[in-house]
Design a protein around this motif. Structure first.
Motif, PDB file in Angstrom:
ATOM      1  N   LEU A  70       0.898  -1.222   0.161  1.00 37.07           N
ATOM      2  CA  LEU A  70       0.254   0.033  -0.015  1.00 37.07           C
ATOM      3  C   LEU A  70       0.750   1.338  -0.004  1.00 37.07           C
ATOM      4  O   LEU A  70       1.601   1.401   1.036  1.00 37.07           O
ATOM      5  CB  LEU A  70      -0.671   0.076   1.176  1.00 37.07           C
ATOM      6  N   LEU A  71       0.817   2.094  -1.107  1.00 37.32           N
ATOM      7  CA  LEU A  71       1.604   3.252  -1.218  1.00 37.32           C
ATOM      8  C   LEU A  71       0.602   4.315  -0.789  1.00 37.32           C
ATOM      9  O   LEU A  71      -0.411   4.648  -1.712  1.00 37.32           O
ATOM     10  CB  LEU A  71       2.283   3.367  -2.464  1.00 37.32           C
ATOM     11  N   VAL A  72       0.795   4.813   0.199  1.00 37.00           N
ATOM     12  CA  VAL A  72       0.120   6.315   0.647  1.00 37.00           C
ATOM     13  C   VAL A  72       0.708   7.597   0.107  1.00 37.00           C
ATOM     14  O   VAL A  72       1.993   7.746   0.185  1.00 37.00           O
ATOM     15  CB  VAL A  72      -0.047   6.299   2.314  1.00 37.00           C
ATOM     16  N   THR A  86      -4.370   9.499  -0.432  1.00 30.98           N
ATOM     17  CA  THR A  86      -4.913   8.308  -1.166  1.00 30.98           C
ATOM     18  C   THR A  86      -3.990   7.250  -1.034  1.00 30.98           C
ATOM     19  O   THR A  86      -2.759   7.304  -0.643  1.00 30.98           O
ATOM     20  CB  THR A  86      -5.120   8.722  -2.513  1.00 30.98           C
ATOM     21  N   GLY A  87      -4.477   6.130  -1.625  1.00 24.84           N
ATOM     22  CA  GLY A  87      -3.659   4.870  -1.404  1.00 24.84           C
ATOM     23  C   GLY A  87      -3.684   4.193  -2.768  1.00 24.84           C
ATOM     24  O   GLY A  87      -4.748   4.129  -3.339  1.00 24.84           O
ATOM     25  N   THR A  88      -2.601   3.471  -3.253  1.00 22.56           N
ATOM     26  CA  THR A  88      -2.553   2.791  -4.342  1.00 22.56           C
ATOM     27  C   THR A  88      -1.952   1.384  -3.959  1.00 22.56           C
ATOM     28  O   THR A  88      -0.847   1.256  -3.243  1.00 22.56           O
ATOM     29  CB  THR A  88      -1.480   3.355  -5.355  1.00 22.56           C
ATOM     30  N   VAL A  89      -2.626   0.285  -4.371  1.00 24.13           N
ATOM     31  CA  VAL A  89      -2.249  -0.908  -3.828  1.00 24.13           C
ATOM     32  C   VAL A  89      -1.324  -1.307  -5.201  1.00 24.13           C
ATOM     33  O   VAL A  89      -1.512  -1.305  -6.239  1.00 24.13           O
ATOM     34  CB  VAL A  89      -3.612  -1.993  -3.945  1.00 24.13           C
ATOM     35  N   ILE A 108      -5.156  -8.097   1.727  1.00 27.23           N
ATOM     36  CA  ILE A 108      -6.031  -6.911   1.103  1.00 27.23           C
ATOM     37  C   ILE A 108      -7.095  -6.343   2.215  1.00 27.23           C
ATOM     38  O   ILE A 108      -7.273  -5.136   2.559  1.00 27.23           O
ATOM     39  CB  ILE A 108      -6.644  -6.958  -0.122  1.00 27.23           C
ATOM     40  N   LYS A 109      -7.834  -7.153   2.881  1.00 34.53           N
ATOM     41  CA  LYS A 109      -8.850  -7.015   4.003  1.00 34.53           C
ATOM     42  C   LYS A 109      -7.898  -6.292   5.087  1.00 34.53           C
ATOM     43  O   LYS A 109      -8.452  -5.153   5.575  1.00 34.53           O
ATOM     44  CB  LYS A 109      -9.505  -7.908   4.296  1.00 34.53           C
ATOM     45  N   ALA A 110      -6.862  -6.946   5.514  1.00 34.19           N
ATOM     46  CA  ALA A 110      -6.185  -6.095   6.571  1.00 34.19           C
ATOM     47  C   ALA A 110      -5.665  -4.670   6.155  1.00 34.19           C
ATOM     48  O   ALA A 110      -5.688  -3.584   6.689  1.00 34.19           O
ATOM     49  CB  ALA A 110      -4.900  -6.987   7.008  1.00 34.19           C
ATOM     50  N   MET A 111      -5.156  -4.460   4.817  1.00 33.78           N
ATOM     51  CA  MET A 111      -4.744  -3.307   4.384  1.00 33.78           C
ATOM     52  C   MET A 111      -5.710  -2.307   4.319  1.00 33.78           C
ATOM     53  O   MET A 111      -5.580  -1.147   4.788  1.00 33.78           O
ATOM     54  CB  MET A 111      -4.003  -3.689   2.811  1.00 33.78           C
ATOM     55  N   LEU A 112      -6.926  -2.629   3.870  1.00 36.44           N
ATOM     56  CA  LEU A 112      -8.212  -1.890   3.925  1.00 36.44           C
ATOM     57  C   LEU A 112      -8.450  -1.213   5.126  1.00 36.44           C
ATOM     58  O   LEU A 112      -8.915  -0.186   5.501  1.00 36.44           O
ATOM     59  CB  LEU A 112      -9.233  -2.427   3.177  1.00 36.44           C
ATOM     60  N   PHE A 122      -9.708   7.153  -0.499  1.00 39.96           N
ATOM     61  CA  PHE A 122      -9.854   5.843  -1.383  1.00 39.96           C
ATOM     62  C   PHE A 122      -8.605   5.207  -1.606  1.00 39.96           C
ATOM     63  O   PHE A 122      -7.397   5.825  -1.356  1.00 39.96           O
ATOM     64  CB  PHE A 122     -10.608   6.193  -2.721  1.00 39.96           C
ATOM     65  N   VAL A 123      -8.771   3.958  -2.124  1.00 42.14           N
ATOM     66  CA  VAL A 123      -7.557   3.056  -2.444  1.00 42.14           C
ATOM     67  C   VAL A 123      -7.880   2.578  -3.619  1.00 42.14           C
ATOM     68  O   VAL A 123      -9.024   2.314  -4.031  1.00 42.14           O
ATOM     69  CB  VAL A 123      -7.497   1.846  -1.314  1.00 42.14           C
ATOM     70  N   GLU A 124      -6.673   2.769  -4.447  1.00 42.36           N
ATOM     71  CA  GLU A 124      -7.228   2.315  -5.871  1.00 42.36           C
ATOM     72  C   GLU A 124      -5.962   1.412  -6.318  1.00 42.36           C
ATOM     73  O   GLU A 124      -4.947   1.048  -5.735  1.00 42.36           O
ATOM     74  CB  GLU A 124      -7.026   3.555  -6.880  1.00 42.36           C
ATOM     75  N   LEU A 125      -6.160   0.773  -7.317  1.00 42.02           N
ATOM     76  CA  LEU A 125      -5.386  -0.358  -8.038  1.00 42.02           C
ATOM     77  C   LEU A 125      -5.709  -0.648  -9.396  1.00 42.02           C
ATOM     78  O   LEU A 125      -6.598  -0.005 -10.117  1.00 42.02           O
ATOM     79  CB  LEU A 125      -5.521  -1.540  -7.349  1.00 42.02           C
TER      80      LEU A 125
END
Length: 154
Positions: A70-72, A86-89, A108-112, A122-125
């Motif tokens: 996760l890059l914030v 924002t976050g990028t997976v 991914i659930k832990a990351m979210l 938001f988190v995008e990928l």
């Protein structure tokens, strides 16, 4: 199997996992690409790990067998991201013998959960065809924008 976040002691494994991911994603890496990427990653991880780069890991017998980055990023706030965070997976990768067991989904659930606690808007990928069903199942939606996704390559 244990889930946790990587720290600086994990850097050698993170380098190898990144190389494995890139080789698979790009259909292989040349010797030059492998050498240059291998040389740059340890310093990158030392400077950014657990600051703006968070690496979620699954370990089997102490060895990392799956990861999710996760890059914030902090940007000037606007109506689409009022907090400016924002976050990028990146680099969702599981070693072949451990795939299709729900490990990446758990990471991914832990990351979210952490992303929500960090106040990310938001988190995008960008999803591969293989990963797309998993991300949809976890609640990611196709991004629709009035803007064109473009880049300038040097």
């Amino acid at each position: 199997m244990t889930l946790d976040k990587a720290d600086i002691n994990d850097i050698p494994e993170l380098v190898q996992l990144r190389l494995n991911y890139l080789a698979e994603d790009h259909g292989g890496l040349s010797a030059e690409e492998t050498e240059r990427i291998s040389a740059s990653l340890p310093d990158y991880y030392m400077r950014r790990l657990n600051k703006e780069l968070f690496v979620y890991t699954a370990r089997n017998e102490g060895r990392i067998i799956s990861c999710c980055f996760l890059l914030v990023t902090e940007k000037p706030a606007n109506p689409d991201f009022l907090n400016g965070l924002t976050g990028t997976v990146l680099n969702v990768y599981t070693e072949k013998p451990f795939r299709r067991q729900g490990i990446a989904g758990d990471l991914i659930k832990a990351m979210l959960e952490d992303a929500k606690e960090m106040g990310l808007d938001f988190v995008e990928l960008k999803a591969t065809e293989d990963g797309y069903p998993l991300y949809k199942k976890l609640g990611f939606a196709d991004a629709v924008s009035k803007y064109h996704n473009m880049k300038y390559i040097f």
